[in-house]
Design a protein around this motif. Structure first.
Motif, PDB file in Angstrom:
ATOM      1  N   ALA A 112     -15.757  12.840 -13.570  1.00  0.00           N
ATOM      2  CA  ALA A 112     -16.761  12.519 -14.593  1.00  0.00           C
ATOM      3  C   ALA A 112     -18.032  13.340 -14.370  1.00  0.00           C
ATOM      4  O   ALA A 112     -18.627  13.854 -15.326  1.00  0.00           O
ATOM      5  CB  ALA A 112     -17.074  11.029 -14.583  1.00  0.00           C
ATOM      6  N   MET A 113     -18.422  13.504 -13.118  1.00  0.00           N
ATOM      7  CA  MET A 113     -19.619  14.282 -12.816  1.00  0.00           C
ATOM      8  C   MET A 113     -19.390  15.755 -13.174  1.00  0.00           C
ATOM      9  O   MET A 113     -20.266  16.382 -13.787  1.00  0.00           O
ATOM     10  CB  MET A 113     -19.989  14.153 -11.339  1.00  0.00           C
ATOM     11  N   ALA A 114     -18.226  16.270 -12.814  1.00  0.00           N
ATOM     12  CA  ALA A 114     -17.933  17.674 -13.107  1.00  0.00           C
ATOM     13  C   ALA A 114     -17.943  17.946 -14.612  1.00  0.00           C
ATOM     14  O   ALA A 114     -18.378  19.013 -15.052  1.00  0.00           O
ATOM     15  CB  ALA A 114     -16.577  18.070 -12.516  1.00  0.00           C
ATOM     16  N   GLU A 115     -17.486  16.972 -15.386  1.00  0.00           N
ATOM     17  CA  GLU A 115     -17.465  17.134 -16.843  1.00  0.00           C
ATOM     18  C   GLU A 115     -18.783  16.711 -17.492  1.00  0.00           C
ATOM     19  O   GLU A 115     -18.920  16.782 -18.711  1.00  0.00           O
ATOM     20  CB  GLU A 115     -16.308  16.342 -17.452  1.00  0.00           C
ATOM     21  N   ARG A 116     -19.716  16.246 -16.686  1.00  0.00           N
ATOM     22  CA  ARG A 116     -21.001  15.779 -17.176  1.00  0.00           C
ATOM     23  C   ARG A 116     -20.830  14.669 -18.208  1.00  0.00           C
ATOM     24  O   ARG A 116     -21.567  14.558 -19.173  1.00  0.00           O
ATOM     25  CB  ARG A 116     -21.847  16.933 -17.712  1.00  0.00           C
ATOM     26  N   ASP A 117     -19.830  13.826 -17.946  1.00  0.00           N
ATOM     27  CA  ASP A 117     -19.557  12.658 -18.790  1.00  0.00           C
ATOM     28  C   ASP A 117     -20.297  11.491 -18.152  1.00  0.00           C
ATOM     29  O   ASP A 117     -19.751  10.733 -17.361  1.00  0.00           O
ATOM     30  CB  ASP A 117     -18.044  12.402 -18.859  1.00  0.00           C
ATOM     31  N   TRP A 118     -21.580  11.373 -18.514  1.00  0.00           N
ATOM     32  CA  TRP A 118     -22.443  10.406 -17.839  1.00  0.00           C
ATOM     33  C   TRP A 118     -22.088   8.965 -18.190  1.00  0.00           C
ATOM     34  O   TRP A 118     -22.284   8.066 -17.370  1.00  0.00           O
ATOM     35  CB  TRP A 118     -23.906  10.717 -18.126  1.00  0.00           C
ATOM     36  N   ALA A 119     -21.555   8.748 -19.371  1.00  0.00           N
ATOM     37  CA  ALA A 119     -21.144   7.385 -19.733  1.00  0.00           C
ATOM     38  C   ALA A 119     -20.006   6.931 -18.820  1.00  0.00           C
ATOM     39  O   ALA A 119     -20.030   5.812 -18.292  1.00  0.00           O
ATOM     40  CB  ALA A 119     -20.729   7.319 -21.202  1.00  0.00           C
ATOM     41  N   THR A 120     -19.038   7.783 -18.625  1.00  0.00           N
ATOM     42  CA  THR A 120     -17.910   7.434 -17.745  1.00  0.00           C
ATOM     43  C   THR A 120     -18.388   7.351 -16.301  1.00  0.00           C
ATOM     44  O   THR A 120     -17.971   6.447 -15.560  1.00  0.00           O
ATOM     45  CB  THR A 120     -16.765   8.454 -17.906  1.00  0.00           C
ATOM     46  N   PHE A 121     -19.247   8.273 -15.899  1.00  0.00           N
ATOM     47  CA  PHE A 121     -19.808   8.223 -14.555  1.00  0.00           C
ATOM     48  C   PHE A 121     -20.468   6.867 -14.321  1.00  0.00           C
ATOM     49  O   PHE A 121     -20.251   6.215 -13.292  1.00  0.00           O
ATOM     50  CB  PHE A 121     -20.818   9.365 -14.365  1.00  0.00           C
ATOM     51  N   ASN A 122     -21.266   6.420 -15.283  1.00  0.00           N
ATOM     52  CA  ASN A 122     -21.949   5.136 -15.177  1.00  0.00           C
ATOM     53  C   ASN A 122     -20.939   3.983 -15.141  1.00  0.00           C
ATOM     54  O   ASN A 122     -21.060   3.064 -14.326  1.00  0.00           O
ATOM     55  CB  ASN A 122     -22.932   4.963 -16.335  1.00  0.00           C
ATOM     56  N   PHE A 123     -19.952   4.018 -16.004  1.00  0.00           N
ATOM     57  CA  PHE A 123     -18.907   2.988 -16.036  1.00  0.00           C
ATOM     58  C   PHE A 123     -18.231   2.871 -14.677  1.00  0.00           C
ATOM     59  O   PHE A 123     -17.975   1.763 -14.181  1.00  0.00           O
ATOM     60  CB  PHE A 123     -17.876   3.343 -17.118  1.00  0.00           C
TER      61      PHE A 123
END
Length: 180
Positions: A112-123
Protein backbone atom coordinates in the motif's frame (compact mmCIF):
# COMPACT_ATOMS: atom_id res chain seq x y z
CA UNK A 1 -21.33 0.79 -6.77
CA UNK A 2 -18.95 3.66 -7.45
CA UNK A 3 -15.65 3.95 -9.20
CA UNK A 4 -12.92 1.57 -8.21
CA UNK A 5 -10.46 3.30 -5.87
CA UNK A 6 -7.92 0.52 -5.39
CA UNK A 7 -5.52 -0.92 -7.91
CA UNK A 8 -5.97 -4.40 -9.30
CA UNK A 9 -2.83 -5.46 -7.43
CA UNK A 10 -4.07 -4.14 -4.09
CA UNK A 11 -7.49 -5.67 -4.72
CA UNK A 12 -5.91 -9.07 -5.35
CA UNK A 13 -3.62 -8.79 -2.32
CA UNK A 14 -6.53 -7.82 -0.07
CA UNK A 15 -8.60 -10.69 -1.42
CA UNK A 16 -5.72 -13.06 -0.72
CA UNK A 17 -5.53 -11.81 2.87
CA UNK A 18 -9.30 -11.99 3.26
CA UNK A 19 -9.14 -15.65 2.28
CA UNK A 20 -6.13 -16.15 4.55
CA UNK A 21 -8.22 -14.82 7.45
CA UNK A 22 -10.92 -17.35 6.55
CA UNK A 23 -8.30 -20.11 6.56
CA UNK A 24 -7.05 -18.89 9.94
CA UNK A 25 -10.62 -19.07 11.27
CA UNK A 26 -10.86 -22.67 10.08
CA UNK A 27 -7.48 -23.53 11.61
CA UNK A 28 -8.55 -22.17 15.02
CA UNK A 29 -11.87 -23.99 14.71
CA UNK A 30 -10.07 -27.27 13.99
CA UNK A 31 -7.75 -26.73 16.96
CA UNK A 32 -10.77 -26.02 19.13
CA UNK A 33 -12.34 -29.31 18.08
CA UNK A 34 -9.08 -31.13 18.81
CA UNK A 35 -8.73 -29.45 22.22
CA UNK A 36 -12.31 -30.27 23.17
CA UNK A 37 -11.91 -33.89 22.06
CA UNK A 38 -8.85 -34.07 24.31
CA UNK A 39 -10.70 -32.60 27.32
CA UNK A 40 -8.99 -29.20 27.20
CA UNK A 41 -12.32 -27.38 27.42
CA UNK A 42 -10.89 -24.00 28.42
CA UNK A 43 -8.41 -24.07 25.57
CA UNK A 44 -11.15 -25.25 23.20
CA UNK A 45 -13.29 -22.27 24.23
CA UNK A 46 -10.32 -19.94 23.65
CA UNK A 47 -9.77 -21.37 20.15
CA UNK A 48 -13.49 -21.26 19.27
CA UNK A 49 -13.65 -17.59 20.24
CA UNK A 50 -10.47 -16.91 18.31
CA UNK A 51 -11.94 -18.63 15.26
CA UNK A 52 -14.86 -16.20 15.36
CA UNK A 53 -12.45 -13.27 15.73
CA UNK A 54 -10.54 -14.37 12.62
CA UNK A 55 -13.84 -14.62 10.76
CA UNK A 56 -14.59 -11.03 11.74
CA UNK A 57 -11.19 -10.03 10.34
CA UNK A 58 -12.18 -11.71 7.07
CA UNK A 59 -15.34 -9.57 6.98
CA UNK A 60 -13.34 -6.39 7.59
CA UNK A 61 -11.35 -7.13 4.42
CA UNK A 62 -14.49 -8.06 2.49
CA UNK A 63 -16.25 -4.84 3.43
CA UNK A 64 -13.20 -2.68 2.72
CA UNK A 65 -12.64 -4.19 -0.73
CA UNK A 66 -16.27 -3.68 -1.70
CA UNK A 67 -16.41 -0.17 -0.19
CA UNK A 68 -13.41 0.89 -2.28
CA UNK A 69 -15.16 -0.23 -5.48
CA UNK A 70 -13.37 -3.54 -5.77
CA UNK A 71 -14.91 -6.98 -5.65
CA UNK A 72 -14.35 -9.34 -2.77
CA UNK A 73 -13.78 -12.84 -4.08
CA UNK A 74 -14.32 -15.81 -1.83
CA UNK A 75 -11.76 -18.48 -2.63
CA UNK A 76 -11.39 -22.10 -1.68
CA UNK A 77 -9.95 -22.72 1.75
CA UNK A 78 -7.47 -25.54 2.21
CA UNK A 79 -8.16 -27.98 5.00
CA UNK A 80 -6.41 -27.13 8.26
CA UNK A 81 -3.21 -28.97 9.14
CA UNK A 82 -3.40 -32.35 10.79
CA UNK A 83 -4.22 -32.42 14.47
CA UNK A 84 -1.32 -31.74 16.79
CA UNK A 85 0.05 -34.64 18.79
CA UNK A 86 0.04 -32.74 22.09
CA UNK A 87 -0.86 -29.41 23.65
CA UNK A 88 2.63 -27.95 23.36
CA UNK A 89 2.67 -28.63 19.61
CA UNK A 90 -0.80 -27.10 19.36
CA UNK A 91 0.28 -23.87 21.05
CA UNK A 92 3.49 -23.65 19.04
CA UNK A 93 1.50 -24.13 15.81
CA UNK A 94 -0.75 -21.23 16.80
CA UNK A 95 2.34 -19.11 17.52
CA UNK A 96 3.72 -19.85 14.04
CA UNK A 97 0.33 -19.06 12.45
CA UNK A 98 0.30 -15.63 14.09
CA UNK A 99 3.91 -14.85 13.12
CA UNK A 100 3.16 -15.79 9.50
CA UNK A 101 -0.01 -13.72 9.50
CA UNK A 102 1.96 -10.72 10.80
CA UNK A 103 4.39 -11.07 7.88
CA UNK A 104 1.47 -11.09 5.43
CA UNK A 105 -0.07 -7.99 6.98
CA UNK A 106 3.29 -6.18 6.91
CA UNK A 107 3.72 -7.10 3.23
CA UNK A 108 0.31 -5.57 2.51
CA UNK A 109 1.32 -2.40 4.35
CA UNK A 110 4.51 -2.24 2.27
CA UNK A 111 2.50 -2.71 -0.93
CA UNK A 112 0.00 0.00 0.00
CA UNK A 113 2.85 2.38 0.81
CA UNK A 114 4.66 1.58 -2.43
CA UNK A 115 1.49 2.30 -4.40
CA UNK A 116 0.80 5.41 -2.32
CA UNK A 117 -2.65 4.01 -1.54
CA UNK A 118 -3.06 5.92 1.70
CA UNK A 119 -6.63 4.77 2.31
CA UNK A 120 -5.54 1.13 2.26
CA UNK A 121 -2.42 1.96 4.24
CA UNK A 122 -4.65 3.55 6.90
CA UNK A 123 -7.10 0.61 6.84
CA UNK A 124 -4.25 -1.82 7.41
CA UNK A 125 -2.99 -0.02 10.51
CA UNK A 126 -5.82 -1.62 12.49
CA UNK A 127 -4.46 -5.03 11.47
CA UNK A 128 -0.90 -4.06 12.39
CA UNK A 129 -2.12 -3.20 15.90
CA UNK A 130 -4.22 -6.36 16.00
CA UNK A 131 -1.22 -8.53 15.12
CA UNK A 132 0.82 -6.92 17.89
CA UNK A 133 -1.98 -7.89 20.27
CA UNK A 134 -2.30 -11.39 18.79
CA UNK A 135 1.40 -12.08 19.13
CA UNK A 136 1.40 -10.84 22.73
CA UNK A 137 -1.66 -12.96 23.54
CA UNK A 138 -0.24 -16.17 22.09
CA UNK A 139 3.23 -15.53 23.49
CA UNK A 140 1.57 -15.14 26.90
CA UNK A 141 -0.23 -18.45 26.34
CA UNK A 142 3.14 -20.05 25.56
CA UNK A 143 4.55 -18.64 28.80
CA UNK A 144 1.57 -19.90 30.83
CA UNK A 145 1.89 -23.34 29.25
CA UNK A 146 5.59 -23.46 30.11
CA UNK A 147 4.88 -22.37 33.67
CA UNK A 148 2.13 -24.95 34.07
CA UNK A 149 3.89 -27.86 32.41
CA UNK A 150 7.66 -27.78 32.43
CA UNK A 151 9.23 -30.09 34.97
CA UNK A 152 10.33 -27.61 37.61
CA UNK A 153 9.45 -27.78 41.26
CA UNK A 154 6.38 -25.70 42.19
CA UNK A 155 5.56 -24.53 38.64
CA UNK A 156 1.95 -25.66 39.00
CA UNK A 157 1.73 -23.63 42.19
CA UNK A 158 3.18 -20.58 40.45
CA UNK A 159 0.66 -21.00 37.67
CA UNK A 160 -2.19 -21.14 40.21
CA UNK A 161 -0.82 -18.11 42.05
CA UNK A 162 -0.60 -16.17 38.80
CA UNK A 163 -4.17 -17.11 37.87
CA UNK A 164 -5.41 -16.09 41.33
CA UNK A 165 -3.59 -12.76 41.15
CA UNK A 166 -5.18 -11.89 37.82
CA UNK A 167 -8.49 -11.05 39.48
CA UNK A 168 -7.15 -10.13 42.90
CA UNK A 169 -8.18 -6.92 44.60
CA UNK A 170 -5.69 -4.11 44.72
CA UNK A 171 -6.93 -3.21 48.17
CA UNK A 172 -5.52 -4.78 51.33
CA UNK A 173 -7.85 -6.03 54.03
CA UNK A 174 -7.71 -4.24 57.36
CA UNK A 175 -7.72 -6.35 60.49
CA UNK A 176 -10.92 -6.15 62.44
CA UNK A 177 -10.85 -4.11 65.58
CA UNK A 178 -10.83 -6.36 68.59
CA UNK A 179 -13.79 -5.91 70.84
CA UNK A 180 -12.87 -5.28 74.42
Amino acid sequence: MGDKRISDNIEQALNDQMNNEAAQAQAYLALGVWAEANNYTGIADFFYKHSEEERQHMFKFLEYINTRGGTAKIGAIAAPADNPTNLKECIEDVWQHELENSKKIYALVDQAMAERDWATFNFLQWFVKEQIEEEALIDGLRDKFALASEDKANNANFYSLDRDMQGASQEGELPRQAEL
